[in-house]
Design a protein around this motif. Structure first.
Motif, PDB file in Angstrom:
ATOM      1  N   LEU A  32       0.834  -1.208   0.000  1.00 41.37           N
ATOM      2  CA  LEU A  32       0.000   0.000   0.000  1.00 41.37           C
ATOM      3  C   LEU A  32       0.866   1.254   0.000  1.00 41.37           C
ATOM      4  N   HIS A  33       1.946   1.235   0.741  1.00 45.74           N
ATOM      5  CA  HIS A  33       2.861   2.379   0.767  1.00 45.74           C
ATOM      6  C   HIS A  33       3.459   2.610  -0.618  1.00 45.74           C
ATOM      7  N   ALA A  34       3.836   1.529  -1.292  1.00 41.62           N
ATOM      8  CA  ALA A  34       4.390   1.643  -2.638  1.00 41.62           C
ATOM      9  C   ALA A  34       3.359   2.195  -3.623  1.00 41.62           C
ATOM     10  N   GLU A  35       2.078   1.964  -3.338  1.00 38.52           N
ATOM     11  CA  GLU A  35       0.994   2.492  -4.183  1.00 38.52           C
ATOM     12  C   GLU A  35       0.687   3.960  -3.854  1.00 38.52           C
ATOM     13  N   TRP A  57      -9.192   8.422   3.717  1.00 45.97           N
ATOM     14  CA  TRP A  57     -10.232   7.644   3.068  1.00 45.97           C
ATOM     15  C   TRP A  57     -11.298   7.176   4.057  1.00 45.97           C
ATOM     16  N   LYS A  58     -11.112   7.524   5.335  1.00 43.61           N
ATOM     17  CA  LYS A  58     -12.032   7.090   6.397  1.00 43.61           C
ATOM     18  C   LYS A  58     -12.234   5.572   6.321  1.00 43.61           C
ATOM     19  N   ALA A  59     -11.080   4.872   6.210  1.00 44.61           N
ATOM     20  CA  ALA A  59     -11.110   3.421   6.034  1.00 44.61           C
ATOM     21  C   ALA A  59     -10.091   2.759   6.959  1.00 44.61           C
ATOM     22  N   TRP A 127      -1.316 -12.251  -5.898  1.00 47.20           N
ATOM     23  CA  TRP A 127      -0.973 -11.041  -5.146  1.00 47.20           C
ATOM     24  C   TRP A 127      -1.462  -9.783  -5.851  1.00 47.20           C
ATOM     25  N   GLU A 128      -1.290  -9.722  -7.162  1.00 49.36           N
ATOM     26  CA  GLU A 128      -1.697  -8.539  -7.917  1.00 49.36           C
ATOM     27  C   GLU A 128      -3.210  -8.319  -7.803  1.00 49.36           C
ATOM     28  N   THR A 129      -3.962  -9.398  -7.800  1.00 49.24           N
ATOM     29  CA  THR A 129      -5.417  -9.309  -7.675  1.00 49.24           C
ATOM     30  C   THR A 129      -5.815  -8.808  -6.292  1.00 49.24           C
ATOM     31  N   LEU A 130      -5.210  -9.389  -5.260  1.00 47.92           N
ATOM     32  CA  LEU A 130      -5.517  -8.973  -3.886  1.00 47.92           C
ATOM     33  C   LEU A 130      -5.193  -7.495  -3.690  1.00 47.92           C
ATOM     34  N   SER A 136      -8.647  -0.674  -4.958  1.00 46.15           N
ATOM     35  CA  SER A 136      -9.939  -0.263  -5.505  1.00 46.15           C
ATOM     36  C   SER A 136     -10.938   0.019  -4.389  1.00 46.15           C
ATOM     37  N   TRP A 137     -10.961  -0.849  -3.370  1.00 49.22           N
ATOM     38  CA  TRP A 137     -11.877  -0.644  -2.242  1.00 49.22           C
ATOM     39  C   TRP A 137     -11.538   0.646  -1.508  1.00 49.22           C
TER      40      TRP A 137
END
Length: 144
Positions: A32-35, A57-59, A127-130, A136-137
């Motif tokens: 997530l950090h890399a994204e 993102w309030k997530a 992994w790419e899908t997860l 996306s979520w």
């Protein structure tokens, strides 16, 4: 079936199991950090101290181990020794998870649960899908 190690050895082994900063959690955090996502970890102000908190993102993301949280998958099997203890322990964990999830939702946080079996074992997702589904979520306004 009797335990194959002594109670002292079993106790030492169990005390070494982490409650936070687990391998699946760290793997997801790094991705997530890399994204480009920035987050807080184990925020004490929130119910249950969620693993990953994305305030923008309030997530929140909860990374659950299948054994400790009693997930109905191939990674969970109730131990053959002290079954009543483990049944009560895991049931308590699941009840606490439900209470924390409801409290987070009541505070208008979006909650995503990522299970260990999605990351490892024969039923794991690519992994790419997860990662793509998680990203996306986060960027959506979906509750679950």
């Amino acid at each position: 079936m009797a335990d194959i190690v002594s109670p002292a050895v079993r106790s030492r082994m169990m005390s070494g199991i982490r409650g936070k900063d687990t391998k699946p959690e760290i793997l997801l955090r790094k991705a997530l950090h890399a994204e480009g996502f920035r987050y807080r970890l184990h925020d004490r102000k929130l119910p249950g101290r969620p693993d990953i908190v994305l305030p923008r993102w309030k997530a929140v993301i909860l990374v659950h181990g299948c054994f400790w949280h009693g997930h109905h998958c191939h990674l969970f099997q109730l131990p053959g020794t002290r079954t009543e203890f483990w049944r009560a322990k895991i049931s308590g964990n699941r009840d606490r998870d439900d209470r924390n999830r409801q409290a987070l939702l009541a505070q208008r946080w979006r909650v995503l649960e990522v299970w260990e079996c999605a990351m490892r074992g024969p039923g794991r997702l690519p992994w790419e899908t997860l990662l793509a589904e998680t990203v996306s979520w986060i960027r959506s306004d979906r509750k679950l």
